[in-house]
Design a protein around this motif. Structure first.
Motif, mmCIF file in Angstrom:
data_model
loop_
_atom_site.group_PDB
_atom_site.id
_atom_site.type_symbol
_atom_site.label_atom_id
_atom_site.label_comp_id
_atom_site.label_asym_id
_atom_site.label_seq_id
_atom_site.Cartn_x
_atom_site.Cartn_y
_atom_site.Cartn_z
ATOM 1 N N LYS A 143 10.617 -49.113 27.133
ATOM 2 C CA LYS A 143 9.864 -49.611 26.093
ATOM 3 C C LYS A 143 9.167 -49.379 25.552
ATOM 4 C CE LYS A 143 13.925 -53.142 25.122
ATOM 5 N NZ LYS A 143 15.117 -52.173 25.078
ATOM 6 N N ASP A 144 7.870 -49.317 26.649
ATOM 7 C CA ASP A 144 6.943 -49.262 26.189
ATOM 8 C C ASP A 144 6.057 -47.669 25.749
ATOM 9 O OD1 ASP A 144 6.755 -49.611 29.084
ATOM 10 O OD2 ASP A 144 4.384 -49.943 28.562
ATOM 11 N N LEU A 145 6.970 -47.118 25.846
ATOM 12 C CA LEU A 145 6.720 -45.526 26.591
ATOM 13 C C LEU A 145 7.572 -44.775 25.114
ATOM 14 C CD1 LEU A 145 6.157 -44.889 29.847
ATOM 15 C CD2 LEU A 145 4.095 -45.549 28.205
ATOM 16 N N GLU A 146 8.220 -45.434 24.478
ATOM 17 C CA GLU A 146 9.468 -44.713 23.879
ATOM 18 C C GLU A 146 8.331 -43.169 22.731
ATOM 19 O OE1 GLU A 146 12.751 -43.888 22.727
ATOM 20 O OE2 GLU A 146 12.479 -46.469 23.678
ATOM 21 N N GLN A 147 7.566 -44.100 22.977
ATOM 22 C CA GLN A 147 7.170 -42.683 21.694
ATOM 23 C C GLN A 147 6.625 -41.305 22.832
ATOM 24 O OE1 GLN A 147 5.493 -42.338 17.847
ATOM 25 N NE2 GLN A 147 6.887 -43.807 17.983
ATOM 26 N N GLU A 148 5.894 -41.729 24.143
ATOM 27 C CA GLU A 148 5.714 -40.937 25.252
ATOM 28 C C GLU A 148 7.018 -40.006 25.438
ATOM 29 O OE1 GLU A 148 4.500 -43.716 25.195
ATOM 30 O OE2 GLU A 148 2.134 -43.197 24.984
ATOM 31 N N ARG A 149 8.265 -40.579 25.132
ATOM 32 C CA ARG A 149 9.154 -39.555 25.962
ATOM 33 C C ARG A 149 9.418 -38.276 24.676
ATOM 34 N NH1 ARG A 149 14.570 -41.872 26.707
ATOM 35 N NH2 ARG A 149 13.864 -43.954 25.943
ATOM 36 N N ALA A 150 8.698 -37.981 23.282
ATOM 37 C CA ALA A 150 9.416 -37.077 22.913
ATOM 38 C C ALA A 150 8.030 -36.020 23.340
ATOM 39 C CB ALA A 150 8.915 -37.616 21.406
ATOM 40 N N VAL A 151 7.250 -36.497 24.226
ATOM 41 C CA VAL A 151 6.638 -35.221 24.504
ATOM 42 C C VAL A 151 7.211 -34.481 25.448
ATOM 43 C CG1 VAL A 151 4.918 -34.634 26.572
ATOM 44 C CG2 VAL A 151 4.309 -37.509 24.795
ATOM 45 N N VAL A 152 8.289 -35.222 25.917
ATOM 46 C CA VAL A 152 9.374 -33.406 26.690
ATOM 47 C C VAL A 152 9.486 -32.776 25.998
ATOM 48 C CG1 VAL A 152 11.090 -33.562 27.991
ATOM 49 C CG2 VAL A 152 9.630 -35.189 28.455
ATOM 50 N N GLY A 153 10.191 -33.030 24.127
ATOM 51 C CA GLY A 153 10.691 -32.445 23.424
ATOM 52 C C GLY A 153 10.095 -31.346 22.784
ATOM 53 N N ARG A 154 8.569 -32.016 22.732
ATOM 54 C CA ARG A 154 7.352 -30.632 21.939
ATOM 55 C C ARG A 154 7.307 -30.048 22.986
ATOM 56 N NH1 ARG A 154 3.690 -34.291 18.666
ATOM 57 N NH2 ARG A 154 5.215 -34.544 16.593
ATOM 58 N N ILE A 155 6.607 -30.014 24.324
ATOM 59 C CA ILE A 155 6.399 -29.376 24.839
ATOM 60 C C ILE A 155 6.991 -28.255 25.465
ATOM 61 C CG2 ILE A 155 5.696 -28.821 27.756
ATOM 62 C CD1 ILE A 155 3.324 -30.750 26.366
ATOM 63 N N LEU A 156 8.435 -28.594 25.305
ATOM 64 C CA LEU A 156 10.244 -27.640 25.627
ATOM 65 C C LEU A 156 10.018 -26.857 24.817
ATOM 66 C CD1 LEU A 156 11.563 -26.618 27.245
ATOM 67 C CD2 LEU A 156 13.587 -28.145 26.121
ATOM 68 N N ALA A 157 9.633 -27.187 23.768
ATOM 69 C CA ALA A 157 9.632 -26.377 22.055
ATOM 70 C C ALA A 157 8.174 -25.235 22.534
ATOM 71 C CB ALA A 157 10.045 -27.082 20.514
ATOM 72 N N GLU A 158 7.430 -25.695 23.290
ATOM 73 C CA GLU A 158 6.163 -25.286 22.691
ATOM 74 C C GLU A 158 5.595 -23.458 23.847
ATOM 75 O OE1 GLU A 158 3.270 -28.144 22.879
ATOM 76 O OE2 GLU A 158 3.420 -28.531 20.801
ATOM 77 N N LEU A 159 6.573 -23.993 24.568
ATOM 78 C CA LEU A 159 7.036 -22.782 25.954
ATOM 79 C C LEU A 159 7.190 -21.453 25.410
ATOM 80 C CD1 LEU A 159 8.203 -25.174 28.964
ATOM 81 C CD2 LEU A 159 6.195 -24.034 28.492
#
Length: 192
Positions: free
Chosen positions: A13-29
Motif C-alpha cells: 500500500k505504501d508504494l501504490e504511486q510507484e506501481r505506475a512507474v512500470v507503465g511509464r517506463i514501458l510507454a517510453e521505450l
C-alpha cells in the motif's frame, strides 16, 4: 505472430504511486509492441480472478515498501506456485516486523531501489532485456532492437531521467501496437 507483453505489478500500500512507474517506463521505450499491465483491484479480489490475472503473464514485479499488505502475500504465493518470472524489488529503508518477516521467508534475490527514478532504471533494464528475447517473441524490427540496445546503455549509465511524478493507469492498462490501435478505433467507430 508477435506476442503481447503481459506484466503483473504487485505493490504494498505504501508504494501504490510507484506501481505506475512500470507503465511509464514501458510507454517510453522506443518500440511498437502491444503490452498489458495487470494488477489486483484496490477493493479486493477473489482467488479465481487473481489466478486468471497471474497465470499467463511474462513477468511479475513485486514492489515491497515498509510493511506487507494484502493481497501482496497471496500474489507472491500464487506467482511461485504458477512458476511465473518474479522480479522482487524493495524500497531502501527500515521495515515493520511483518515486512522483515516477509523478506525472511520469501527467499528471493531482492533488488533495492532508493526512489522512483532508481526504480524506473531497474525496471527499464529488465523490460529491455525481456523485449530483447532471443526468439524475438514480441516481433521487434531491427531498428527497434538497436534502439533498445542504446536505451539499455543509457539506463546503465543513468542517462535516462526516469519518473519523478508517478501516476497512471491505477486499474491496470493496455498499450496497443499501431495495428491493434487502428483495429480498436475501427471497431469503436462501427459500434457508434
Amino acid at each position: 505472430m508477435a506476442e503481447k507483453l503481459r506484466i503483473f505489478v504487485s505493490a504494498t500500500k505504501d508504494l501504490e504511486q510507484e506501481r505506475a512507474v512500470v507503465g511509464r517506463i514501458l510507454a517510453e521505450l522506443p518500440v511498437q509492441v502491444g503490452a498489458e499491465i495487470r494488477r489486483s483491484p484496490a477493493d479486493g479480489i477473489d482467488y479465481n480472478t487473481l489466478f486468471e490475472l497471474i497465470s499467463n503473464v511474462d513477468r511479475i514485479y513485486f514492489l515491497l515498501g515498509r510493511d506487507i499488505s494484502a493481497p501482496f502475500g497471496a500474489e507472491w504465493q500464487l506467482a511461485l506456485r504458477l512458476e511465473r518470472t518474479i522480479v522482487p524489488l524493495k524500497l531502501k529503508g527500515s521495515r515493520t516486523q511483518a515486512g522483515q518477516e516477509f523478506l525472511r521467508i520469501a527467499h528471493a534475490p531482492w533488488k533495492t531501489f532508493h526512489n522512483s527514478r532508481h526504480l524506473g532504471q531497474q525496471i527499464g533494464l529488465d523490460l529491455v532485456d525481456t523485449l530483447l528475447h532471443p526468439e524475438n517473441r514480441y516481433g521487434l524490427q531491427l531498428v527497434e532492437v538497436e534502439a533498445l540496445q542504446q536505451r539499455k546503455q543509457a539506463l546503465r549509465q543513468g542517462l535516462v531521467q526516469g519518473v519523478s511524478d508517478p501516476g497512471g493507469a491505477e486499474g491496470g492498462g493496455v498499450i496497443l501496437d499501431p495495428a491493434e490501435a487502428q483495429a480498436f478505433i475501427a471497431e469503436e467507430l462501427e459500434q457508434r
